[in-house]
Design a protein around this motif. Structure first.
Motif, PDB file in Angstrom:
ATOM      1  N   VAL A 314     -11.303  17.934  10.235  1.00 34.32           N
ATOM      2  CA  VAL A 314     -11.260  16.476  10.358  1.00 34.32           C
ATOM      3  C   VAL A 314     -10.517  15.825   9.190  1.00 34.32           C
ATOM      4  O   VAL A 314      -9.872  14.788   9.371  1.00 34.32           O
ATOM      5  N   ILE A 315     -10.562  16.419   8.017  1.00 31.12           N
ATOM      6  CA  ILE A 315      -9.918  15.810   6.843  1.00 31.12           C
ATOM      7  C   ILE A 315      -8.402  15.754   7.015  1.00 31.12           C
ATOM      8  O   ILE A 315      -7.763  14.736   6.701  1.00 31.12           O
ATOM      9  N   ILE A 316      -7.810  16.811   7.533  1.00 29.00           N
ATOM     10  CA  ILE A 316      -6.349  16.862   7.652  1.00 29.00           C
ATOM     11  C   ILE A 316      -5.818  15.827   8.645  1.00 29.00           C
ATOM     12  O   ILE A 316      -4.920  15.047   8.307  1.00 29.00           O
ATOM     13  N   PRO A 317      -6.322  15.766   9.890  1.00 28.70           N
ATOM     14  CA  PRO A 317      -5.800  14.725  10.800  1.00 28.70           C
ATOM     15  C   PRO A 317      -6.119  13.302  10.341  1.00 28.70           C
ATOM     16  O   PRO A 317      -5.315  12.393  10.546  1.00 28.70           O
ATOM     17  N   VAL A 318      -7.285  13.098   9.709  1.00 31.86           N
ATOM     18  CA  VAL A 318      -7.617  11.765   9.206  1.00 31.86           C
ATOM     19  C   VAL A 318      -6.636  11.357   8.104  1.00 31.86           C
ATOM     20  O   VAL A 318      -6.198  10.197   8.038  1.00 31.86           O
ATOM     21  N   THR A 319      -6.262  12.298   7.245  1.00 30.98           N
ATOM     22  CA  THR A 319      -5.312  12.003   6.172  1.00 30.98           C
ATOM     23  C   THR A 319      -3.953  11.602   6.731  1.00 30.98           C
ATOM     24  O   THR A 319      -3.348  10.618   6.292  1.00 30.98           O
ATOM     25  N   VAL A 320      -3.464  12.358   7.706  1.00 33.02           N
ATOM     26  CA  VAL A 320      -2.167  12.028   8.312  1.00 33.02           C
ATOM     27  C   VAL A 320      -2.231  10.672   9.011  1.00 33.02           C
ATOM     28  O   VAL A 320      -1.308   9.848   8.905  1.00 33.02           O
ATOM     29  N   LEU A 321      -3.325  10.405   9.725  1.00 39.09           N
ATOM     30  CA  LEU A 321      -3.486   9.121  10.409  1.00 39.09           C
ATOM     31  C   LEU A 321      -3.522   7.970   9.403  1.00 39.09           C
ATOM     32  O   LEU A 321      -2.873   6.926   9.613  1.00 39.09           O
ATOM     33  N   ALA A 322      -4.242   8.153   8.305  1.00 38.64           N
ATOM     34  CA  ALA A 322      -4.330   7.108   7.286  1.00 38.64           C
ATOM     35  C   ALA A 322      -2.975   6.849   6.630  1.00 38.64           C
ATOM     36  O   ALA A 322      -2.573   5.695   6.438  1.00 38.64           O
ATOM     37  N   VAL A 323      -2.257   7.915   6.299  1.00 43.80           N
ATOM     38  CA  VAL A 323      -0.928   7.762   5.689  1.00 43.80           C
ATOM     39  C   VAL A 323       0.030   7.055   6.645  1.00 43.80           C
ATOM     40  O   VAL A 323       0.808   6.178   6.251  1.00 43.80           O
ATOM     41  N   LEU A 324      -0.042   7.401   7.916  1.00 49.30           N
ATOM     42  CA  LEU A 324       0.826   6.776   8.915  1.00 49.30           C
ATOM     43  C   LEU A 324       0.525   5.281   9.054  1.00 49.30           C
ATOM     44  O   LEU A 324       1.441   4.443   9.092  1.00 49.30           O
ATOM     45  N   MET A 325      -0.752   4.919   9.112  1.00 50.27           N
ATOM     46  CA  MET A 325      -1.142   3.519   9.247  1.00 50.27           C
ATOM     47  C   MET A 325      -0.729   2.713   8.019  1.00 50.27           C
ATOM     48  O   MET A 325      -0.163   1.622   8.131  1.00 50.27           O
ATOM     49  N   VAL A 326      -1.010   3.248   6.831  1.00 51.20           N
ATOM     50  CA  VAL A 326      -0.671   2.540   5.594  1.00 51.20           C
ATOM     51  C   VAL A 326       0.842   2.392   5.456  1.00 51.20           C
ATOM     52  O   VAL A 326       1.344   1.343   5.035  1.00 51.20           O
ATOM     53  N   SER A 327       1.586   3.427   5.825  1.00 52.46           N
ATOM     54  CA  SER A 327       3.048   3.385   5.696  1.00 52.46           C
ATOM     55  C   SER A 327       3.643   2.294   6.570  1.00 52.46           C
ATOM     56  O   SER A 327       4.519   1.532   6.117  1.00 52.46           O
ATOM     57  N   PHE A 328       3.203   2.198   7.816  1.00 50.14           N
ATOM     58  CA  PHE A 328       3.734   1.165   8.698  1.00 50.14           C
ATOM     59  C   PHE A 328       3.327  -0.230   8.213  1.00 50.14           C
ATOM     60  O   PHE A 328       4.106  -1.182   8.345  1.00 50.14           O
ATOM     61  N   ASN A 329       2.132  -0.363   7.666  1.00 54.59           N
ATOM     62  CA  ASN A 329       1.716  -1.664   7.139  1.00 54.59           C
ATOM     63  C   ASN A 329       2.529  -2.060   5.910  1.00 54.59           C
ATOM     64  O   ASN A 329       2.906  -3.232   5.760  1.00 54.59           O
ATOM     65  N   LEU A 330       2.824  -1.096   5.031  1.00 51.26           N
ATOM     66  CA  LEU A 330       3.668  -1.384   3.877  1.00 51.26           C
ATOM     67  C   LEU A 330       5.071  -1.786   4.308  1.00 51.26           C
ATOM     68  O   LEU A 330       5.664  -2.732   3.767  1.00 51.26           O
ATOM     69  N   PHE A 331       5.603  -1.068   5.283  1.00 56.46           N
ATOM     70  CA  PHE A 331       6.940  -1.376   5.781  1.00 56.46           C
ATOM     71  C   PHE A 331       6.971  -2.747   6.446  1.00 56.46           C
ATOM     72  O   PHE A 331       7.915  -3.531   6.252  1.00 56.46           O
ATOM     73  N   ALA A 332       5.947  -3.071   7.218  1.00 54.38           N
ATOM     74  CA  ALA A 332       5.882  -4.380   7.873  1.00 54.38           C
ATOM     75  C   ALA A 332       5.747  -5.503   6.850  1.00 54.38           C
ATOM     76  O   ALA A 332       6.365  -6.566   6.997  1.00 54.38           O
ATOM     77  N   ASP A 333       4.947  -5.283   5.807  1.00 59.64           N
ATOM     78  CA  ASP A 333       4.830  -6.287   4.743  1.00 59.64           C
ATOM     79  C   ASP A 333       6.176  -6.513   4.057  1.00 59.64           C
ATOM     80  O   ASP A 333       6.542  -7.655   3.737  1.00 59.64           O
ATOM     81  N   GLY A 334       6.902  -5.421   3.808  1.00 58.91           N
ATOM     82  CA  GLY A 334       8.223  -5.552   3.194  1.00 58.91           C
ATOM     83  C   GLY A 334       9.198  -6.301   4.075  1.00 58.91           C
ATOM     84  O   GLY A 334       9.992  -7.119   3.589  1.00 58.91           O
ATOM     85  N   LEU A 335       9.159  -6.047   5.370  1.00 61.72           N
ATOM     86  CA  LEU A 335      10.025  -6.784   6.294  1.00 61.72           C
ATOM     87  C   LEU A 335       9.677  -8.269   6.314  1.00 61.72           C
ATOM     88  O   LEU A 335      10.564  -9.127   6.347  1.00 61.72           O
ATOM     89  N   ARG A 336       8.393  -8.572   6.311  1.00 66.25           N
ATOM     90  CA  ARG A 336       7.980  -9.973   6.311  1.00 66.25           C
ATOM     91  C   ARG A 336       8.499 -10.700   5.070  1.00 66.25           C
ATOM     92  O   ARG A 336       9.018 -11.812   5.162  1.00 66.25           O
ATOM     93  N   ASP A 337       8.380 -10.057   3.916  1.00 66.70           N
ATOM     94  CA  ASP A 337       8.875 -10.675   2.686  1.00 66.70           C
ATOM     95  C   ASP A 337      10.390 -10.789   2.685  1.00 66.70           C
ATOM     96  O   ASP A 337      10.950 -11.741   2.126  1.00 66.70           O
TER      97      ASP A 337
END
Length: 346
Positions: A314-337
């Motif tokens: 469970v740790i490995i898929p949760v880590t990949v899912l968390a990294v994917l979610m955070v990455s898209f949110n960071l990218f979206a925040d950068g686009l908004r700015d």
């Protein structure tokens, strides 16, 4: 400074020599400075790449996409290949095993690969599940499915949501009233109920998730697009186009769409992590893709049951899912700015 006598009081007389220019050298340098002309999109990309969080998000997204495409292709195992003799093997990675991590040993320190008399060249990078299937291949194959659903969600947003918002906002009046009442009715039905109904009629899987997104997933995009159109259609350039006899279709796509494109792109980027999360929790409750296929949500769903004994499941898929979610949110925040003129550094 000269003074003028007025009875008992002396009134100062202000002349040209009463003032002194402060920072004269800096003002002269600023007045003589030349500025390089840049287009809107050049300005957007410049600000985007200056945002460290957005750049980090883009790099992580690119790496995850690359692994999801190439890892299942070059893996010696299939995502559905079962080998019960090799079930619940802990992760083992070359080189890293020499420094004591990902060395194929369980919590008790027992080398499971040696205990089962496996060849020294046998490696399962992320271990195996209860059926002996390679978790590395299943993880990246599941990431590919999650990304595919996210891309389809963006396509639905752009085609259905954007078109609906453009028509509703531009024509207004009775057209807008009727279209918004339809949106309110659809939005009043929980998305989980829609997906459950499709799962009962069809069967749990990608088809039911895509149909649910097609029915209600585009509503936030349509509202954002409508709000932007309501603001833009009152501008002078739209009035000028109408005065010149330009058709409504050309006004929408040639005049209004370029001016609302920034908000549309930002909203699309924010809808990607939302779609990935939706697919993940649906797979977690059993309404996702069907076995033997896997997604990030289904891997978490099956792995958490053995968390105390085999935490890597469970740790490995949760880590990949968390990294994917955070990455898209960071990218979206950068686009908004980057698209927001008020964020521009002067």
């Amino acid at each position: 400074m000269n003074t003028v006598n007025a009875g008992a009081n002396q009134i100062p007389q202000i002349g040209q020599d009463s003032f002194e220019l402060v920072h004269a050298d800096l003002n002269k340098a600023a007045a003589s400075a030349t500025y390089v002309h840049t287009t809107f999109w050049q300005d957007v990309f410049t600000r985007l790449f200056k945002n460290k969080g957005a750049v980090a998000g883009m790099v992580l997204i690119a790496l995850i996409v690359l692994f999801s495409i190439l890892a299942p292709v070059f893996s010696p195992y299939s995502y559905k290949e079962q080998n019960l003799d090799n079930n619940y093997l802990p992760p083992k990675i070359p080189v890293l095993e020499n420094i004591g991590i990902f060395d194929g040993k369980d919590a008790d320190g027992t080398d499971q690969y040696a205990a089962r008399e496996l060849d020294e060249n046998v490696y399962y990078f992320f271990g195996t599940d209860s059926f002996g299937r390679d978790l590395w291949t299943r993880l990246w194959n599941g990431t590919r499915i999650s990304l595919l659903i996210a891309i389809l969600a963006v396509a639905i947003d752009l085609v259905v949501g954007m078109s609906y918002g453009l028509i509703s906002g531009y024509f207004g009046g009775k057209v807008d009233f009727v279209m918004q009442r339809i949106v309110e009715v659809i939005n009043g039905i929980p998305q989980l109920v829609i997906i459950t109904l499709f799962a009962l009629i069809l069967e749990p899987g990608m088809v039911s998730i895509i149909l649910a997104l097609l029915i209600s997933g585009w509503i936030p995009m349509s509202r954002v697009c409508r709000a932007q159109v309501l603001k833009q259609k009152e501008q002078e350039y739209v009035l000028a186009a109408r005065t010149l006899g330009v058709s409504n279709l050309k006004i929408i796509f040639k005049e209004i769409v370029p001016n609302v494109l920034g908000q549309v792109v930002i909203m699309s980027m924010f809808s990607i992590p939302s779609a990935i999360f939706t697919e993940s929790y649906l797979a977690f409750i059993g309404l996702g893709v069907r076995a033997p296929m896997a997604s990030l949500g289904s891997l978490v769903s099956t792995g958490y049951k053995s968390f105390l004994v085999y935490p890597f499941l469970v740790i490995i898929p949760v880590t990949v899912l968390a990294v994917l979610m955070v990455s898209f949110n960071l990218f979206a925040d950068g686009l908004r700015d980057a698209f927001d003129p008020t964020m521009k550094e002067m």
